[in-house]
Design an enzyme around this catalytic site. Structure first.
Site, PDB file in Angstrom:
ATOM      1  CB  ALA A 193       1.582  19.690  33.186  1.00 48.00           C
ATOM      2  NE  ARG A 210       0.455  24.597  46.979  1.00 50.80           N
ATOM      3  CZ  ARG A 210      -0.201  23.312  46.856  1.00 50.80           C
ATOM      4  NH1 ARG A 210      -0.065  22.610  48.102  1.00 50.80           N
ATOM      5  NH2 ARG A 210      -0.533  22.753  45.851  1.00 50.80           N
ATOM      6  CG  ASP A 219       3.715  18.410  41.141  1.00 51.19           C
ATOM      7  OD1 ASP A 219       3.186  17.541  41.262  1.00 51.19           O
ATOM      8  OD2 ASP A 219       3.319  19.358  41.887  1.00 51.19           O
ATOM      9  CG  ASN A 247      52.683  33.071  20.037  1.00 50.45           C
ATOM     10  OD1 ASN A 247      52.179  33.700  21.026  1.00 50.45           O
ATOM     11  ND2 ASN A 247      53.439  31.971  20.772  1.00 50.45           N
TER      12      ASN A 247
HETATM   13  C1  UD1 Z   1      -2.262  16.027  44.896  1.00 48.57           C
HETATM   14  C2  UD1 Z   1      -3.144  15.293  45.416  1.00 48.57           C
HETATM   15  C3  UD1 Z   1      -2.656  14.739  46.955  1.00 48.57           C
HETATM   16  C4  UD1 Z   1      -1.324  14.404  46.542  1.00 48.57           C
HETATM   17  C5  UD1 Z   1      -0.329  15.275  45.963  1.00 48.57           C
HETATM   18  C6  UD1 Z   1       0.835  14.559  45.685  1.00 48.57           C
HETATM   19  C7  UD1 Z   1      -5.368  16.202  44.778  1.00 48.57           C
HETATM   20  C8  UD1 Z   1      -6.654  16.590  45.051  1.00 48.57           C
HETATM   21  N1  UD1 Z   1      -4.541  16.074  45.582  1.00 48.57           N
HETATM   22  O1  UD1 Z   1      -2.224  17.262  45.624  1.00 48.57           O
HETATM   23  O2  UD1 Z   1      -3.505  13.739  47.461  1.00 48.57           O
HETATM   24  O3  UD1 Z   1      -0.937  13.771  48.077  1.00 48.57           O
HETATM   25  O4  UD1 Z   1      -0.849  15.628  44.748  1.00 48.57           O
HETATM   26  O5  UD1 Z   1       1.913  15.295  45.142  1.00 48.57           O
HETATM   27  O6  UD1 Z   1      -5.381  15.615  43.340  1.00 48.57           O
HETATM   28  N2  UD1 Z   1      -3.148  19.898  37.956  1.00 48.57           N
HETATM   29  C9  UD1 Z   1      -4.156  20.134  36.549  1.00 48.57           C
HETATM   30  N3  UD1 Z   1      -5.110  20.738  36.767  1.00 48.57           N
HETATM   31  C10 UD1 Z   1      -5.627  21.236  37.711  1.00 48.57           C
HETATM   32  C11 UD1 Z   1      -5.101  21.009  39.076  1.00 48.57           C
HETATM   33  C12 UD1 Z   1      -3.761  20.521  39.099  1.00 48.57           C
HETATM   34  O7  UD1 Z   1      -3.432  19.715  35.780  1.00 48.57           O
HETATM   35  O8  UD1 Z   1      -6.962  21.817  37.668  1.00 48.57           O
HETATM   36  C13 UD1 Z   1      -1.817  19.175  38.131  1.00 48.57           C
HETATM   37  C14 UD1 Z   1      -0.874  20.255  38.604  1.00 48.57           C
HETATM   38  O9  UD1 Z   1      -0.368  21.253  37.603  1.00 48.57           O
HETATM   39  C15 UD1 Z   1       0.135  19.316  39.215  1.00 48.57           C
HETATM   40  C16 UD1 Z   1      -0.862  18.122  39.763  1.00 48.57           C
HETATM   41  O10 UD1 Z   1      -1.974  18.369  38.711  1.00 48.57           O
HETATM   42  O11 UD1 Z   1       0.978  18.940  38.324  1.00 48.57           O
HETATM   43  C17 UD1 Z   1      -1.152  17.947  40.832  1.00 48.57           C
HETATM   44  O12 UD1 Z   1      -1.772  19.277  41.394  1.00 48.57           O
HETATM   45  P1  UD1 Z   1      -1.051  19.817  42.831  1.00 48.57           P
HETATM   46  O13 UD1 Z   1      -2.014  21.208  43.071  1.00 48.57           O
HETATM   47  O14 UD1 Z   1       0.119  20.091  42.848  1.00 48.57           O
HETATM   48  O15 UD1 Z   1      -1.717  19.055  43.824  1.00 48.57           O
HETATM   49  P2  UD1 Z   1      -1.353  18.572  45.436  1.00 48.57           P
HETATM   50  O16 UD1 Z   1      -1.952  19.853  46.065  1.00 48.57           O
HETATM   51  O17 UD1 Z   1       0.105  18.556  45.434  1.00 48.57           O
HETATM   52 CA    CA Z   2       1.741  18.641  43.903  1.00 45.72          CA
END
Ligand code: UD1
Ligand code: CA
Length: 463
Positions: A2, A8, A98, A378
């Site tokens: 998290a 985005r 997420d 009242n």
């Molecule tokens: C990621 C996966 C993707 C998958 C998707 C599913 C990777 C590289 N890709 O992509 O294959 O299909 O989830 O939803 O893992 N986070 C951290 N630290 C960081 C980066 C991210 O804690 O340095 C956490 C984010 O807060 C998030 C989760 O990891 O809760 C996933 O990161 P996010 O950037 O949403 O990955 P996606 O691009 O969705």
């Molecule tokens: Ca994600």
């Protein structure tokens, strides 16, 4: 995981604190995790706006790991190494902070599947009609055999046009054999489209090391949806709220046009209560049985007894309502309003921090703030408690059975004794004893013939 920013979303607030179903996305994921393991075995990896995130979910009793610099999902697990390996866990389940729709049942299946397969890494996958943006699962062998081991996960940004046609996606939920994960995680590199350590690359790392990587495909693809964009988030919110309505219908609540209602996840409603279209029930609101909540009412963190009628357009926050009370239309109950059994509050009555006793009524156009009102009182139309002197708030006490005439202004601190009457339009600045009549208004004077004389004078002028 998290710690991410949620670029985005184009938001000032961290992604995992955005709300779906009326509470932060992360809170949903933690609630699911707590159904599987004790809070002490849950580690939340925080980074972006770490303190805000920590504070928002601190009540859950989980551990936190700080990923000060967010260098990818693989890096998140590297940072958690000490916290996790210190505890000698066999298996580490990774949940995406997420993706709030995931159920404990599916995570348990993933964990069991992983154990049965004796794999180093098991990922939860799903077939999506529109896999855009997700990592795609590459199975071993020429034909995409759905039971074959996983060769690699390829992210949208690095996928070839052919790989982009693969509909099986990586959900971001995994089970790892803990020793294998930390025995190999240092082989991750940042040589990819984002320059980050991708946890997904562990599939390839393990393959090269001759370790087993498998995928368990969930049949309910809806559960794994993530929330990278506002549009995705609104899809999750709608799904969650529809599921909430379905659960309430199942428990005997009638909800007309449920798709127009906004009901938060933690709300409770008793059987045979009827909820009309366009109602919002928010936070920890609890509604009894046999109530009717009419359209356009917004009720937040409030507790209502049985057989309460809430007429259209009533707004209520942090309040309590006794059995059989009738509210609205257009009553505004601000925090700390306590309405007794069978009491009535009518149109354009605003309340704040009051106790209204059993059977008491304020049916029209009033402001009642910082007041303790007894039973069977009242309150006439237009009555105002003047509770504020510009610096301090003062209390109004109205004892049982009192009758407050219309348009009275009660200047607090003031007390109206039991069974007393306050004459209409009175401005009351001093306490009224029991059984008295208080009048605080100018005596009426009548000037006979005054209007006729005025008309005659005007006629003379125009002649
Ligand atoms: C990621 C996966 C993707 C998958 C998707 C599913 C990777 C590289 N890709 O992509 O294959 O299909 O989830 O939803 O893992 N986070 C951290 N630290 C960081 C980066 C991210 O804690 O340095 C956490 C984010 O807060 C998030 C989760 O990891 O809760 C996933 O990161 P996010 O950037 O949403 O990955 P996606 O691009 O969705
Ligand atoms: Ca994600």
């Amino acid at each position: 995981m998290a710690a991410g920013k949620g670029t985005r979303l184009k938001s000032k607030h961290p992604k995992v604190l955005h709300e779906v179903g009326g509470k932060p996305i992360l809170a949903h994921v933690i609630a699911t995790a707590k159904q599987i393991v004790p809070a002490g075995d849950i580690f939340v990896i925080i980074g972006h706006e770490a303190e805000r995130v920590r504070e928002a979910v601190a009540g859950a009793g989980v551990n936190f790991v700080l990923q000060a610099e967010q260098r990818g999902t693989g890096h998140a697990l590297m940072v958690a190494r000490d916290a996790l390996s210190g505890n000698r866990y066999d298996q580490i389940i990774v949940l995406s902070g997420d993706a709030p729709l995931i159920t404990a049942e599916t995570v348990r299946q993933l964990s069991d599947f992983h154990t049965a397969q004796k794999a180093a890494m098991t990922l939860l996958s799903a077939d999506l009609d529109n896999p855009y943006g997700y990592g795609r699962v590459l199975r071993k062998g020429a034909r995409a055999d759905q039971r074959a081991e996983v060769q690699a996960i390829v992210e949208e940004k690095s996928a070839t046009p052919r790989q982009k046609n693969i509909r099986e996606i990586n959900s971001g939920f995994y089970a790892f054999a803990a020793p294998a994960l930390y025995g190999h995680i240092d082989r991750l590199s940042t040589e990819n489209a984002h320059g980050e350590y991708y946890l997904t690359d562990m599939a390839e790392v393990f393959q090269r090391a001759g370790k087993k990587v498998v995928a368990m495909k969930t049949s309910d693809a809806g559960e794994v949806l993530g929330s990278n964009t506002r549009a995705e988030m609104m899809v999750l919110d709608a799904r969650m709220r529809m599921a909430k309505c379905r659960a309430l219908l199942e428990e005997g609540v009638t909800i007309f046009y449920p798709h127009t209602c906004v009901i938060d996840s933690d709300v409770e409603v008793g059987a045979d209560t009827v909820i009309e279209p366009f109602v919002q029930l928010l936070g920890k609101t609890k509604i009894g049985e046999d109530c009717r909540i009419r359209s356009y009412s917004v009720i937040g963190n409030s507790v209502l007894g049985d057989r309460v009628t809430v007429k259209p357009g009533t707004i209520m926050q942090d309040s309590r309502v006794g059995t059989g009370a009738i509210l609205g239309p257009y009553t505004h109950m601000r925090p700390g309003s306590e309405v007794g059994e069978g009491a009535h509050l009518g149109n354009f009555v605003e309340t704040k921090k009051i106790k209204l006793g059993k059977g008491s009524k304020a049916n029209h156009l009033s402001y009642l703030g910082d007041a303790e009102i007894g039973e069977g009182v009242n309150i006439g139309a237009g009555t105002i408690t003047c509770n504020y002197d510009g610096v301090n708030k003062h209390k109004t006490v109205i004892e049982d059975g009192a009758f407050i005439g219309s348009d009275a202004t009660l200047v607090a601190p003031v007390k109206i004794g039991r069974r007393s009457y306050v004459g209409a339009a009175s401005c009351i600045t001093e306490d009224v004893p029991e059984d008295a009549l208080a009048l605080g208004r100018a005596r009426q004077s009548v000037k006979e013939g005054w209007a006729r004389a005025k008309r005659d004078a005007q006629k003379d002028q125009h002649r």
